[in-house]
Design an enzyme around this catalytic site. Structure first.
Site, PDB file in Angstrom:
ATOM      1  N   GLU A  35       0.852  -1.200   0.000  1.00 50.26           N
ATOM      2  CA  GLU A  35       0.000   0.000   0.000  1.00 50.26           C
ATOM      3  C   GLU A  35       0.882   1.242   0.000  1.00 50.26           C
ATOM      4  O   GLU A  35       1.878   1.305   0.730  1.00 50.26           O
ATOM      5  CB  GLU A  35      -0.886  -0.055   1.241  1.00 50.26           C
ATOM      6  CG  GLU A  35      -2.307   0.382   1.018  1.00 50.26           C
ATOM      7  CD  GLU A  35      -3.087  -0.509   0.053  1.00 50.26           C
ATOM      8  OE1 GLU A  35      -3.123  -0.178  -1.153  1.00 50.26           O
ATOM      9  OE2 GLU A  35      -3.660  -1.514   0.492  1.00 50.26           O
ATOM     10  N   ALA A 124     -14.747   3.112  -0.674  1.00 53.41           N
ATOM     11  CA  ALA A 124     -14.543   1.862   0.073  1.00 53.41           C
ATOM     12  C   ALA A 124     -13.110   1.359  -0.063  1.00 53.41           C
ATOM     13  O   ALA A 124     -12.749   0.337   0.502  1.00 53.41           O
ATOM     14  CB  ALA A 124     -15.524   0.801  -0.393  1.00 53.41           C
ATOM     15  N   SER A 127     -11.502   1.057  -5.410  1.00 51.71           N
ATOM     16  CA  SER A 127     -11.226   1.645  -6.723  1.00 51.71           C
ATOM     17  C   SER A 127     -12.416   1.742  -7.664  1.00 51.71           C
ATOM     18  O   SER A 127     -12.309   1.422  -8.845  1.00 51.71           O
ATOM     19  CB  SER A 127     -10.118   0.872  -7.428  1.00 51.71           C
ATOM     20  OG  SER A 127      -8.980   0.900  -6.652  1.00 51.71           O
ATOM     21  N   ASP A 173      -4.480   0.917  -9.194  1.00 56.44           N
ATOM     22  CA  ASP A 173      -5.919   0.691  -9.330  1.00 56.44           C
ATOM     23  C   ASP A 173      -6.310   0.498 -10.790  1.00 56.44           C
ATOM     24  O   ASP A 173      -7.044  -0.426 -11.141  1.00 56.44           O
ATOM     25  CB  ASP A 173      -6.706   1.885  -8.757  1.00 56.44           C
ATOM     26  CG  ASP A 173      -6.333   2.166  -7.311  1.00 56.44           C
ATOM     27  OD1 ASP A 173      -5.607   1.340  -6.719  1.00 56.44           O
ATOM     28  OD2 ASP A 173      -6.757   3.211  -6.785  1.00 56.44           O
TER      29      ASP A 173
HETATM   30  C1  GLA Z   1      -5.210   4.688  -3.913  1.00 56.23           C
HETATM   31  C2  GLA Z   1      -4.458   5.098  -5.170  1.00 56.23           C
HETATM   32  C3  GLA Z   1      -3.443   4.026  -5.552  1.00 56.23           C
HETATM   33  C4  GLA Z   1      -2.562   3.636  -4.368  1.00 56.23           C
HETATM   34  C5  GLA Z   1      -3.403   3.365  -3.132  1.00 56.23           C
HETATM   35  C6  GLA Z   1      -2.566   3.136  -1.919  1.00 56.23           C
HETATM   36  O1  GLA Z   1      -6.005   3.572  -4.156  1.00 56.23           O
HETATM   37  O2  GLA Z   1      -5.336   5.313  -6.229  1.00 56.23           O
HETATM   38  O3  GLA Z   1      -2.675   4.474  -6.635  1.00 56.23           O
HETATM   39  O4  GLA Z   1      -1.594   4.601  -4.132  1.00 56.23           O
HETATM   40  O5  GLA Z   1      -4.302   4.413  -2.856  1.00 56.23           O
HETATM   41  O6  GLA Z   1      -1.814   1.991  -2.059  1.00 56.23           O
END
Ligand code: GLA
Length: 382
Positions: A35, A124, A127, A173
Site C-alpha cells: 500500500e 470503500a 477503486s 488501481d
Molecule cells: C489509492 C491510489 C493508488 C494507491 C493506493 C494506496 O487507491 O489510487 O494508486 O496509491 O491508494 O496503495
C-alpha cells in the site's frame, strides 16, 4: 449481480437514447499487500474482483454528449470541444478527465452517450474511480477505433485522476482493474508496469473484506501530501523513487528529514520488501507468514504512514483477537474504506458476525461484509 447491473444500464440506455449500446464491465480491485508503494515505483499485489462498474456506451448523432450516473440519478450534457474540470468531488470529472486525456494524445473521438452504474460503494478503497475511468476509456477506444493499448488506456485513466479529479494516484488501481485475471492476483512492479500473475487458492482459507463505511476522500490533501513527502526524500537521496533506496541509505539522511517523514519513507521501503516476501509466502503456500506480513503492513500504515483511522484499527484488532484470522489490514488509500482479512473458510460467518456486533457496539454504526471473487479485467460484454 454483475449481470443485473449490465441489464439495468442497457435497459436505461435504450430507453433514453433508442439505440443498442456497447456494454463494458470494469471491475474494482482488492490489494493483498503493498500500500502506498505504487507511486514510489515499488511492488503492489492487487486483483480485480467481481464487483465494479457496468457501462452502456454508444456514439451520439445529436451533436452533444451525455453521461448518466444511474446510482446518483444524475446526468450531464457536455461539449467535447470545451471541456474543463467541474467542481472538485463531482463524478463527471472522471468522464471528462478521460475524454480530455484522450484528446491530449491527439486521438479524435466524436460525441457519445454513456450510462453507468456500479456495485462497489465509492470511498470503500476498492477503486470504483479507476473502474469508472477504465470503462470510459475502454468503451471509447472500441467505439472510435482509437487503437490504444491497455497500457495506454490505464495511463489515460491515471492522468484523468491527476488532472481532473486532483488525486496524484499511482498506477495500481487502473492496472488491476484493466489487467485482472480470474482467480489470480498480480504482483505488479510499478517501475516497469509489468506484472506476474499468482494463482490464488488458499484452500481452507479465503479473503474477506469488511467495510467500515467510513468514506475516505483521497482528494483530501493527505494523499497528495504523502506522495510529495516521498518524492522529496527520494530527491534528497538522489534516487528516482524510494524503490531505489534501502533502509541504510535512509539512515544516512536522518538528520535532514523530520521524524514523521523519516517514518513514512521507512514504511515505504519496508512495505516494498514485505510485498515481495508475501509473493514468496504465497508460492510456498505459507499462509501464516503471509498473514503476519499483512498484519505488519497495517501496523506500518497505522503508526508510520498514518493513513488509518479508529474504525479500521478497531476491525484489525478484532481480527487479531480471533485465531481463525491469519492477517488483516486496511486496504487502499486509507482514512476509511475496507479491511482485508485472510481467514479460515469455515469461520467466516462467525467472525463476520462477531466483528459486526462489536463494531456496532463501539461506533454505533454498521460495517458491511463483502465476499469477493478474483475476476477478469475490463472487458466488453456481448
Ligand atoms: C489509492 C491510489 C493508488 C494507491 C493506493 C494506496 O487507491 O489510487 O494508486 O496509491 O491508494 O496503495
Amino acid at each position: 449481480m454483475k449481470q443485473d447491473l449490465l441489464k439495468e444500464v442497457k435497459r436505461s440506455f435504450k430507453k433514453k437514447f433508442k439505440k443498442e449500446p456497447l456494454l463494458v464491465f470494469s471491475p474494482g480491485r482488492i490489494n493483498i499487500i503493498g500500500e502506498h508503494t505504487d507511486y514510489n515505483g515499488g511492488f503492489v499485489f492487487p486483483a480485480a474482483v467481481d464487483k465494479g462498474i457496468a457501462a452502456a456506451i454508444e456514439k451520439s448523432d445529436t451533436g452533444k454528449s451525455t453521461a448518466i450516473a444511474l446510482d446518483l440519478d444524475s446526468n450531464i450534457e457536455f461539449d467535447l470541444n470545451n471541456l474543463k474540470p467541474s467542481k472538485q468531488g463531482s463524478w463527471e470529472n472522471y468522464v471528462f478527465g478521460v475524454v480530455a486525456e484522450i484528446q491530449n494524445r491527439n486521438k479524435v473521438i466524436g460525441d457519445f452517450n454513456i450510462v453507468f452504474k456500479g456495485n462497489i460503494p465509492g470511498g470503500a478503497g476498492m477503486s470504483s474511480s479507476a473502474a469508472l475511468e477504465n470503462s470510459v476509456v475502454y468503451g471509447l477506444n472500441e467505439l472510435f477505433d482509437l487503437g490504444l493499448t491497455k497500457t495506454e488506456m490505464i495511463l489515460i485513466s491515471q492522468k484523468a485522476e491527476h488532472n481532473y479529479v486532483g488525486v496524484k494516484c499511482g498506477i495500481m488501481d487502473q492496472y488491476a482493474s484493466m489487467f485482472g485475471i480470474q482467480d489470480n492476483a498480480l504482483l505488479l512492479d510499478c517501475r516497469t508496469i509489468e506484472s506476474t500473475p499468482y494463482k490464488i487458492d488458499f484452500k481452507d482459507h479465503q479473503l474477506l473484506l469488511i467495510n467500515t463505511n467510513v468514506k475516505h476522500s483521497l482528494s483530501d490533501s493527505a494523499y497528495n501530501d504523502r506522495r510529495s513527502a516521498c518524492e522529496s526524500i527520494a530527491e534528497l537521496l538522489g534516487v528516482n523513487t524510494l524503490r531505489d533506496a534501502s533502509e541504510e541509505d535512509l539512515e544516512k539522511i536522518i538528520d535532514k528529514v523530520t521524524p514523521e517523514n523519516y517514518q513514512k519513507a521507512l514504511y515505504v521501503i519496508q512495505e516494498i520488501a514485505r510485498t515481495q516476501k508475501a509473493a514468496q509466502a504465497i508460492t510456498d503456500n505459507d499462509l501464516e507468514k503471509l498473514g503476519a506480513l499483512i498484519y505488519a503492513s497495517h501496523n506500518g500504515l497505522q503508526h508510520q504512514y498514518k493513513v488509518s483511522c479508529d474504525e479500521l484499527d478497531f476491525l484489525v484488532n478484532q481480527a487479531k483477537k480471533n485465531k481463525s484470522v491469519l492477517g488483516a489490514r486496511m486496504m487502499g488509500g486509507g482514512f476509511g474504506g475496507c479491511t482485508i482479512n485472510l481467514i479460515e473458510r469455515d469461520k467466516v460467518q462467525e467472525f463476520a458476525e462477531s466483528a459486526a456486533k462489536a463494531y456496532k457496539n463501539k461506533f454505533n454504526k454498521e460495517c458491511s461484509v463483502y465476499f469477493i471473487e478474483l475476476s477478469e479485467g475490463t472487458h466488453v460484454v456481448k
